[in-house]
Design an enzyme around this catalytic site. Structure first.
Site, PDB file in Angstrom:
ATOM      1  N   PRO A  57      28.223  35.804  44.359  1.00 51.15           N
ATOM      2  CG  PRO A  57      29.487  34.886  43.208  1.00 51.15           C
ATOM      3  CD  PRO A  57      28.559  34.718  43.547  1.00 51.15           C
ATOM      4  CE1 TYR A  82      27.307  45.908  41.839  1.00 47.91           C
ATOM      5  CE2 TYR A  82      29.016  47.570  42.070  1.00 47.91           C
ATOM      6  CZ  TYR A  82      28.940  46.946  41.871  1.00 47.91           C
ATOM      7  OH  TYR A  82      29.707  45.905  41.147  1.00 47.91           O
ATOM      8  CG  HIS A  99      34.080  51.796  38.807  1.00 49.95           C
ATOM      9  ND1 HIS A  99      34.175  49.996  37.607  1.00 49.95           N
ATOM     10  CD2 HIS A  99      35.985  51.857  38.213  1.00 49.95           C
ATOM     11  CE1 HIS A  99      35.350  49.931  36.907  1.00 49.95           C
ATOM     12  NE2 HIS A  99      36.432  50.652  37.215  1.00 49.95           N
TER      13      HIS A  99
HETATM   14  C1  PHB Z   1      35.208  40.368  40.239  1.00 49.33           C
HETATM   15  O1  PHB Z   1      35.503  39.222  40.637  1.00 49.33           O
HETATM   16  O2  PHB Z   1      35.771  40.992  39.950  1.00 49.33           O
HETATM   17  C2  PHB Z   1      33.362  40.722  40.530  1.00 49.33           C
HETATM   18  C3  PHB Z   1      33.213  39.359  41.059  1.00 49.33           C
HETATM   19  C4  PHB Z   1      31.809  39.807  41.378  1.00 49.33           C
HETATM   20  C5  PHB Z   1      31.047  40.728  41.338  1.00 49.33           C
HETATM   21  C6  PHB Z   1      31.929  42.266  40.832  1.00 49.33           C
HETATM   22  C7  PHB Z   1      33.598  41.595  40.561  1.00 49.33           C
HETATM   23  O3  PHB Z   1      29.730  41.179  41.436  1.00 49.33           O
END
Ligand code: PHB
Ligand code: APR
Length: 389
Positions: free
Chosen positions: A292, A384, A72
């Protein structure tokens, strides 16, 4: 029984550390409380920083990731219908890899099994002993029998609820914690992702995230009450809520379908200092937790492992004890930056229960600044894709 390094916990941290050590010729044994099927059944985040990707490649584990993962170059941040695309490639000359943690864990287990390195499953009553001496050991039980493994070092990779952190006396550690007043309701559905990049959405109704695992498997989340019950959410209620929170152009085209998984995760920031005590070292969730938002959990675990594996290799291969002594300091310096970024993303993108109009305006101003300011986008992009090790 004797080995050089006992690794408590066979999640991503323990497995990645084990691979580094085995590759360097350092004996190690993993003690895992569950069986392999249970560990591989856990669904976690799916975005790998470039440093995590490079570690897996250097360990010879890049082939399936290259074939099945998705590179990505950017992500979308939205606030109601306003969208900002943050271009990682432009601001960092780097990218991230979308490849589920479950797949990473499977590749690591396959490599460990192929090497024939020992993993002991379904262990109980793990106790870390004499970590402050030069002769530490670990005792545990399995199938009703007790065992003892003498070793040089112990790596505590047993997650937030494990025993390793508790083995550091309470007076010798400081814990920093922030619990957020909401959770994430996450679902997996066998539908194509709504967009080819991730969408992090803030809206008047709260946060939502559109993520993916592959061309036919999507992962979606909506912010919910931390005490909410997933059973209360019908498929229809989830899709309706998700559509309300993402920009209309995506809400109009999203493909919906039945869920193959549905669960609620709490959001927490947590750090334990120090991350070592004598010959015991903590890695990953055993030492720290992030919310998350920004997908830093697995990646921060991977950077801990990078520092610890490097330090142990210095010790064994180059007879240099310095890096082992500095492990906690080096790991924590990077951990706190990942904590800051995850906290910032969480604050920017969620609706807080006691949020005032002023707080909402602050979020809007921050979004407006991000939209128009290249430097602000560069800061987000750098964090990121992952800060340098
Ligand atoms: C995912 O589970 O794909 C996921 C979770 C948290 C994020 C990004 C992706 O910040
Ligand atoms: N003895 C042995 N094993 C244990 C014990 C114990 N007392 N307690 C826990 N474990 C095992 C768990 O069963 C689990 O397999 O330790 C492992 C810890 O794995 P994770 O919780 O996944 O933690 P970590 O490997 O540090 O991974 C960090 O991956 O799981 C995500 O959210 C996590 O993204 C973060 C990253």
């Amino acid at each position: 029984m004797r080995t050089q390094v006992v690794i408590v916990g066979g999640g991503p941290s323990g497995l990645l550390l084990g691979q580094h050590l085995t590759k360097a010729g350092i004996d190690n044994v993993i003690l895992e409380r569950q069986n392999k099927e249970y560990v591989l059944g856990r669904i976690r985040a799916g975005v790998l920083e470039i440093g995590t990707v490079n570690q897996l490649r250097d360990l010879g584990l890049g082939a399936r990731m290259a074939a099945e993962g998705y590179v990505h170059n950017g992500t979308v941040i939205s606030y109601n219908d306003e969208q900002i695309r943050v271009d990682f490639a432009k601001h960092t000359e780097s990218t991230v890899m979308v490849y589920g943690q479950t797949e990473v864990t499977k590749d690591l287990y396959d490599a460990r099994d192929a090497d024939g390195t020992q993993t002991i499953y379904e262990v109980d009553d793990v106790e870390i002993c004499d970590a402050k001496t030069n002769a530490p050991f670990v005792i545990f039980s399995q199938g009703g029998r007790s065992y003892r493994i003498a070793c040089d070092f112990i790596a505590g990779c047993d997650g937030f609820h494990g025993v390793s952190r508790q083995a550091i006396p309470i007076k010798a550690r400081t814990e920093f914690e922030k619990v957020y007043p909401f959770g994430w309701l996450g679902i997996l559905s066998e539908t194509p992702p709504v967009h080819h990049e991730l969408i992090y959405a803030n809206s008047d109704a709260g946060f939502a995230l559109c993520s993916m695992r592959n061309a036919g498997l999507s992962r979606y989340y909506v912010q919910c009450d931390a005490s909410d019950d997933p059973a209360r959410w019908s498929d229809q209620a989830f899709w309706d809520e998700l559509r309300r929170r993402i920009p209309e152009e995506f809400a109009d085209i999203i493909e919906t379908g039945p869920f193959i998984e549905k669960s609620i995760a709490p959001l927490r920031s947590f750090v334990c200092e120090p991350m070592q005590w004598g010959r015991l070292f903590l890695c990953g969730d055993a030492a720290h937790i992030v919310p998350p938002t920004g997908a830093k959990g697995l990646n921060t675990a991977a950077s801990d492992v990078y520092y610890l594996a490097g330090a142990l290799i210095q010790h064994y291969v180059h007879a240099d004890p310095q890096a082992v002594a500095e492990y906690s300091e080096r790991a924590l310096a990077r951990v706190w930056k990942a904590e800051r970024f995850s906290w910032w993303m969480t604050k920017l993108l969620h609706h807080f229960p006691n949020q005032t109009d002023f707080d909402s305006r602050m979020q809007q101003a921050e979004i407006a600044f991000l939209r128009t300011n290249d430097a602000a986008q560069a800061v987000l992009a750098q964090n990121y894709v992952g800060l340098p090790y």
